[in-house]
Design an enzyme around this catalytic site. Structure first.
Site, PDB file in Angstrom:
ATOM      1  NE  ARG A  15      -1.978  -1.704   3.565  1.00 29.91           N
ATOM      2  CZ  ARG A  15      -2.408  -1.872   4.819  1.00 29.91           C
ATOM      3  NH1 ARG A  15      -3.627  -1.481   5.153  1.00 29.91           N
ATOM      4  NH2 ARG A  15      -1.622  -2.426   5.722  1.00 29.91           N
ATOM      5  CE  LYS A  75       0.764  -2.269   9.514  1.00 34.07           C
ATOM      6  NZ  LYS A  75      -0.384  -2.492  10.445  1.00 34.07           N
ATOM      7  CE1 TYR A  94      -5.605   2.512  10.328  1.00 31.59           C
ATOM      8  CE2 TYR A  94      -4.503   2.092   8.238  1.00 31.59           C
ATOM      9  CZ  TYR A  94      -5.665   2.306   8.963  1.00 31.59           C
ATOM     10  OH  TYR A  94      -6.875   2.326   8.320  1.00 31.59           O
ATOM     11  CG  HIS A  96      -2.156  -0.814  15.074  1.00 36.08           C
ATOM     12  ND1 HIS A  96      -3.508  -0.862  15.371  1.00 36.08           N
ATOM     13  CD2 HIS A  96      -2.091  -0.728  13.720  1.00 36.08           C
ATOM     14  CE1 HIS A  96      -4.220  -0.827  14.258  1.00 36.08           C
ATOM     15  NE2 HIS A  96      -3.388  -0.735  13.241  1.00 36.08           N
ATOM     16  CD  GLU A 118      -3.741   3.143  15.487  1.00 33.72           C
ATOM     17  OE1 GLU A 118      -2.828   3.049  16.320  1.00 33.72           O
ATOM     18  OE2 GLU A 118      -3.548   3.531  14.296  1.00 33.72           O
ATOM     19  CB  SER A 220     -19.225 -11.814  24.679  1.00 32.01           C
ATOM     20  OG  SER A 220     -17.897 -12.185  24.970  1.00 32.01           O
ATOM     21  CB  VAL A 239     -12.432  -8.169  20.245  1.00 33.24           C
ATOM     22  CG1 VAL A 239     -13.440  -9.299  20.349  1.00 33.24           C
ATOM     23  CG2 VAL A 239     -11.020  -8.697  20.455  1.00 33.24           C
ATOM     24  CG  LEU A 240     -10.962  -1.733  17.957  1.00 31.36           C
ATOM     25  CD1 LEU A 240      -9.447  -1.863  17.840  1.00 31.36           C
ATOM     26  CD2 LEU A 240     -11.523  -0.932  16.797  1.00 31.36           C
ATOM     27  CB  ALA A 268      -7.736  -8.320  17.600  1.00 28.99           C
ATOM     28  CB  ILE A 269      -2.625  -9.977  15.106  1.00 26.13           C
ATOM     29  CG1 ILE A 269      -1.243 -10.439  15.585  1.00 26.13           C
ATOM     30  CG2 ILE A 269      -2.583  -9.395  13.709  1.00 26.13           C
ATOM     31  CD1 ILE A 269      -1.257 -11.191  16.887  1.00 26.13           C
ATOM     32  CG  ASP A 270      -2.345  -4.493  13.056  1.00 30.17           C
ATOM     33  OD1 ASP A 270      -1.155  -4.762  12.895  1.00 30.17           O
ATOM     34  OD2 ASP A 270      -3.143  -4.335  12.112  1.00 30.17           O
ATOM     35  CB  VAL A 298      -1.069 -11.483   8.281  1.00 30.59           C
ATOM     36  CG1 VAL A 298      -0.391 -10.382   7.473  1.00 30.59           C
ATOM     37  CG2 VAL A 298      -0.588 -12.850   7.809  1.00 30.59           C
ATOM     38  CG  ASN A 300       1.088  -6.190   6.524  1.00 34.07           C
ATOM     39  OD1 ASN A 300       1.295  -7.326   6.933  1.00 34.07           O
ATOM     40  ND2 ASN A 300       1.749  -5.689   5.493  1.00 34.07           N
TER      41      ASN A 300
END
Length: 369
Positions: A15, A75, A94, A96, A118, A220, A239-240, A268-270, A298, A300
């Site tokens: 990107r 990124k 971004y 994170h 974000e 949940s 989830v965030l 949600a790995i970021d 991953v 990204n």
């Protein structure tokens, strides 16, 4: 204002911070845009396209960082890029940071002003600059999950939608926000057996109204998640908590209870991931296996479809880039408190409470005016 667009250097990140149309808007407004050579190659735009839009082309990333007041990326900056930042520069990308102490400390050491896509908020509290990539990641999660389920890729060997006489795969989506909703849309479209889990009853009602009997919903709780995960073929973590580390909703014990060849996709790995067994992966090596379960983590994901992702991102970020360039970052933040919520680091201090809390660092509130 002098605006710089460097080429992304994260592994398999294609990107770019601005498409030529965005550059044209900025140069027409009197701003100078410096684009690193080859920055748009991954989305099909060569240097000539950027020149035609009014950009100047720099031969190196060092030149872009050295001669720009505002750096626009996609990124999070890699450590070598953090070292190029200066106290009088603004970074808009971004970040994170809640899951990345090294980057946070490097940004603090640079003295630069770092605004994170974000954590920028809209009037209604939504996250307008995270939304387009959440949409992409949500849709992609079902595609990659279906691929990972194939036996040749180590999966259980099931087709998401099944066939007449054979039951479809069970898909569990943790989180009914933007990513989760788009994942549900794709999974339902493939005729999988889909359940969305969320802690908001209001959101569960909305999803039920949207999808009808094509989708199951569940409130949940730890017990509900444990039971659903145990029987699932594909679990998507969506989830965030804005700016904060993702909660670990799926424990190691839950993963151990899953069938061999089941798949976890951690959107949600970021933000650190929502599965206890998750660890960041790249497009070069996207998966690993833990306790017999395939993990796709991953950091990204939208970078795999860079043209779609870049256009979607620029559509959302361009008004903010233009506001910062037109007014200067301090006035832009003062006029738009939602943009102010994007400020994560300034003058060596963490300025976002969720980031500071996640990393155990001091928080210093910043007032733009």
């Amino acid at each position: 204002m002098k605006i710089g667009v460097p080429k992304e250097i994260k592994v398999h990140e294609y990107r770019v911070g601005l498409v030529p149309a965005g550059v044209r808007e900025l140069t027409a407004a009197g701003h100078r845009v410096l684009v690193e050579t080859g920055a748009g190659a991954g989305i099909g735009f060569d240097d000539a396209a950027y020149r035609a839009a009014g950009a100047q082309i720099a031969t190196t990333a060092e030149a872009v960082f050295a001669d720009s007041e505002l750096i626009v990326k996609v990124k999070e900056p890699q450590l070598v890029e953090c070292a190029r930042l200066k106290p009088d520069q603004v970074l808009f990308t971004y970040l994170h940071l809640a899951a990345d102490r090294d980057q946070t400390q490097a940004l603090m050491a640079s003295g630069a002003t770092a605004i994170a896509y974000e954590t920028v908020t809209a009037v209604d509290g939504s996250l307008p600059l995270l939304t387009p990539m959440s949409e992409v990641a949500g849709r992609m999660s079902v595609q990659v999950g279906a691929s990972c389920l194939q036996k040749a890729n180590g999966g259980f060997g099931v087709l998401l939608g099944g066939v007449p006489g054979v039951a479809p795969a069970k898909v569990v989506i943790l989180g009914g926000g933007v990513s989760g909703t788009h994942a549900a849309e794709m999974a339902v479209g493939l005729r999988a057996d889909v359940t969305v889990v969320d802690r908001s009853v209001k959101r569960l009602r909305e999803l039920s109204a949207l999808f009808g009997n094509q989708l199951k919903t569940a409130y949940s709780t730890a017990q509900t998640i444990e039971e659903l995960v145990r029987d699932a073929d594909l679990v998507i973590g969506a989830v965030l908590i804005a700016g904060a580390a993702a909660p670990k909703l799926v424990t190691r014990a839950m993963v151990e209870s899953m069938k061999p060849g089941a798949v976890l996709v951690d959107i949600a790995i970021d933000q650190g991931g929502c599965f206890e067994t998750s660890r960041p992966t790249t497009h070069a090596e996207p998966t690993f296996t833990a306790h017999g379960v395939i993990h796709y983590c991953v950091t990204n994901m939208p970078g795999a479809v860079p043209r779609t992702s870049t256009f979607a991102l620029t559509n959302a970020t361009l008004p903010y880039v233009k506001a910062i360039a037109d007014r200067g970052w301090r006035d832009a933040l003062a006029r738009d408190p939602g943009l102010g919520n994007g400020l994560n680091v300034h003058a060596g201090q963490v300025t976002h409470p969720a980031v500071a809390s996640a990393l155990g660092l001091d928080f210093r509130a910043f007032k733009a005016a």
